[in-house]
Structure formats: structure tokens, C-alpha cells
Design an enzyme around this catalytic site. Structure first.
Site, PDB file in Angstrom:
ATOM      1  N   GLU A  17       0.770  -1.309   0.246  1.00 39.20           N
ATOM      2  CA  GLU A  17      -0.089  -0.112   0.316  1.00 39.20           C
ATOM      3  C   GLU A  17       0.956   0.895  -0.071  1.00 39.20           C
ATOM      4  O   GLU A  17       0.697   1.890  -0.583  1.00 39.20           O
ATOM      5  CB  GLU A  17      -0.866  -0.136   1.175  1.00 39.20           C
TER       6      GLU A  17
ATOM      7  N   HIS B 156     -11.243  -5.408   8.492  1.00 39.97           N
ATOM      8  CA  HIS B 156     -11.689  -5.777   7.256  1.00 39.97           C
ATOM      9  C   HIS B 156     -13.555  -5.061   7.408  1.00 39.97           C
ATOM     10  O   HIS B 156     -14.185  -4.863   6.089  1.00 39.97           O
ATOM     11  CB  HIS B 156     -12.235  -6.637   6.795  1.00 39.97           C
TER      12      HIS B 156
END
Length: 325
Positions: free
Chosen positions: A60, A129
Site C-alpha cells: 500500500e 476488514h
């Protein structure tokens, strides 16, 4: 007009912007042949090729860093973070570089970058998540922070974000990716960043919210109308930074009561800023205290997700308390 869910609307927005402007590129983990974990980028690589739809390594920090460099030198990258929970690895690049390069360079460089990805809970994804981390980015000057609640808004807001000369954090509530469907124009349209939407008019309480909570707010408003006869005005902020102060104040001039609903944790969440702004500047409009309905100040649970998130009972109680003040 075609009927779309949010995934289809986002895919359409990306496709239209890539056709309109050759400087728009998409990058991220599995955005190419896989089409992204939720298929938002499905089929783009077939039309635009591997030079404009770029599968990246599992990093990321690298995705955002690559995108910042692209943006500084003439491209308009749209970087996907597979789940917004993974964005913390790129936090330094976002807040110290993407958000501030215009200021640091004295206006020599813009960073027309969109960082988009699925956020929030409601799908039993557990703590890694399911996060609603918009408060971190709202706190950072130089960033737009956007969260749509409908397919129509998703398309219009994403197109505006891609055309913006500033960096945008574009958050997509995954619990409504496919559960909400509506007509979405197949022509080119945009929704200005920073402009809220009046979901429904009311006279007793102003309920400010965004994302998936807009649909919960509508359920709660209908229940309150049936059970108590109260009229609830609902405002969907759409853009969280900058947020539409004028629409909220105009609504409070009519209702005098404010309830804020969001999935982010309560402590220093967006609702705290809205409540503080109203209290500091428009306390004379209020007939009772500002109420916030938010998630608990704990890590996101798995087994007790329904208790952790805002729900009908919590909104019902908050509106009742402010009405009875």
C-alpha cells in the site's frame, strides 16, 4: 436510464473518465485481470490495457507513492486500496506528501490523486476488514474526504474526485455495494465536492449522516413517524471534508434539534466536529443538546457487530431524548 448498484456505477465512472481523459490511470492490487476484490475495476484492462490499468505488488505504501509521483508529473491516478483498513501502511505518504505538496512547493505541484477503497462494516469482516477510518483523513488539511451513499452519488462524486486538482480519499461503504440499486444516468454528470444532499425534509429533528447510515436513518425516520408522529429531516453530507455547513445550519433554523449518526467511533469522530461547530456558532438555534449515535470506542468486534454499530434502537432513543428535552 440503466439501473445500477454502486459497484456498477463506480465502474462506469472509471470507464467514462478513462475514455474522456487519457491521463487517468488505475493502479492497485489485482485491479487488472481480477478486476479488484469487489470487481469495481472489472473489464477496464481489456479496454485500456496494462499501461493504464496497473496491477501492483502487495504494498500500500508503494501504491500511494507511485500514484503521487504520477500525479505530480501530469497523470491523474486512481489508486485502489483493497480494503481501506490496509491504508495505514501508506499513511505517511498520504498526510505528509499527497495532502501537502501544493503547500510545500508553493503551488508548483498539484497532486490530482484519488485513493479509493471499500470501508465500514456490516458484512462480518472482523476488525481488519470493517474499519471507518475517515476521522484520520478529515484531520489532514489538503485532503478531500468523500463517502457516497447511493449509486447515483457514487458515479457523480467519483467523476468530480478524478477531475479535482487536489488529493481525494474516496470511501465506499461495502455493505451497500450491491444492496442498493437505482437509476443512474448513462450521460456525463458530476456532483460538486463539498455539497450535501437533502434526503428528505422534516420539521422536528435534523439527522445528519453519510454512507450506509443514510439508509438506516431513513428506516429510523419512518419508524419515528409511525410510532411518535415526528418529522425527521435527513441530510447526507456526501463530502466529509469540507462538509456542507450551510445546509446543516439552514435545517437547524427550522428544526432546532440535531442528531448525528456515523459508523466511525464516537471519540473524536466526525460527529464531534459537527457538534462543536454548531455549539460554538449556532447554539441559539438549539432547543436541546446535540446527540451522536456512533460505534463504540473499542476495536471492531466480529461476533457482536450488530451491537457495535449504530442501529434503529440507538437512533430512536437519541431522537426521543432530544425531542423530550
Amino acid at each position: 436510464m440503466p439501473v445500477m448498484n454502486m459497484v456498477q456505477a463506480l465502474n462506469t465512472a472509471l470507464r467514462e473518465e478513462m475514455r474522456r481523459d487519457k491521463s487517468v490511470v488505475v493502479l492497485g492490487e489485482d485491479v487488472g485481470r481480477r478486476g479488484g476484490v469487489f470487481l469495481v475495476t472489472e473489464g477496464l484492462i481489456d479496454e485500456f490495457g496494462e499501461e493504464r490499468v496497473i496491477d501492483t505488488p502487495l504494498t500500500e505504501m508503494g501504491i500511494v507513492a507511485f500514484a503521487i509521483g504520477m500525479a505530480m508529473y501530469g497523470l491523474r491516478p486512481v489508486a485502489e486500496i483493497q480494503f481501506i483498513d490496509f491504508i495505514y501502511e501508506a499513511f505517511d505518504q498520504i498526510v505528509n506528501n499527497a495532502a501537502w505538496y501544493r503547500f510545500r512547493s508553493g503551488g508548483m505541484y498539484n497532486v490530482p490523486l484519488v485513493i479509493r477503497g471499500p470501508c465500514c462494516g456490516g458484512i462480518r469482516g472482523g476488525m481488519h476488514h470493517s474499519q471507518s477510518n475517515e476521522p484520520y483523513f478529515i484531520h489532514t488539511p489538503g485532503l478531500y474526504v468523500v463517502m457516497p451513499s447511493t449509486p447515483y452519488d457514487a458515479k457523480g462524486l467519483l467523476k468530480s474526485s478524478i477531475r479535482s486538482d487536489d488529493a481525494v480519499i474516496f470511501l465506499e461503504p461495502k455493505s451497500i455495494y450491491r444492496t442498493i440499486r437505482e437509476e443512474v444516468p448513462d450521460n456525463d454528470y458530476t456532483i460538486p465536492l463539498g455539497q450535501a444532499r437533502l434526503v428528505q425534509e422534516g420539521s422536528d429533528v435534523t439527522l445528519v449522516t453519510w454512507g450506509a447510515m443514510v439508509h438506516l436513518a431513513k428506516e429510523a425516520a419512518e419508524l419515528l413517524r409511525e410510532k411518535r408522529g415526528w418529522s425527521i429531516e435527513i441530510i447526507d453530507l456526501r463530502t466529509l471534508q469540507p462538509w456542507d455547513k450551510d445546509m446543516v445550519v439552514k435545517s437547524l433554523e427550522k428544526t432546532g434539534r440535531l442528531v448525528i449518526v456515523h459508523e466511525a467511533r464516537k471519540i473524536l469522530g466526525p460527529g464531534a466536529e459537527i457538534a462543536a461547530y454548531i455549539s460554538e456558532n449556532y447554539i441559539d438555534l438549539l432547543r436541546g443538546p446535540v446527540k451522536r449515535v456512533a460505534s463504540y470506542d473499542t476495536p471492531y468486534p466480529l461476533a457482536h457487530e450488530k451491537l457495535y454499530l449504530p442501529n434503529l434502537a440507538k437512533i430512536y432513543r437519541a431522537v426521543t431524548e432530544v425531542m423530550q428535552w
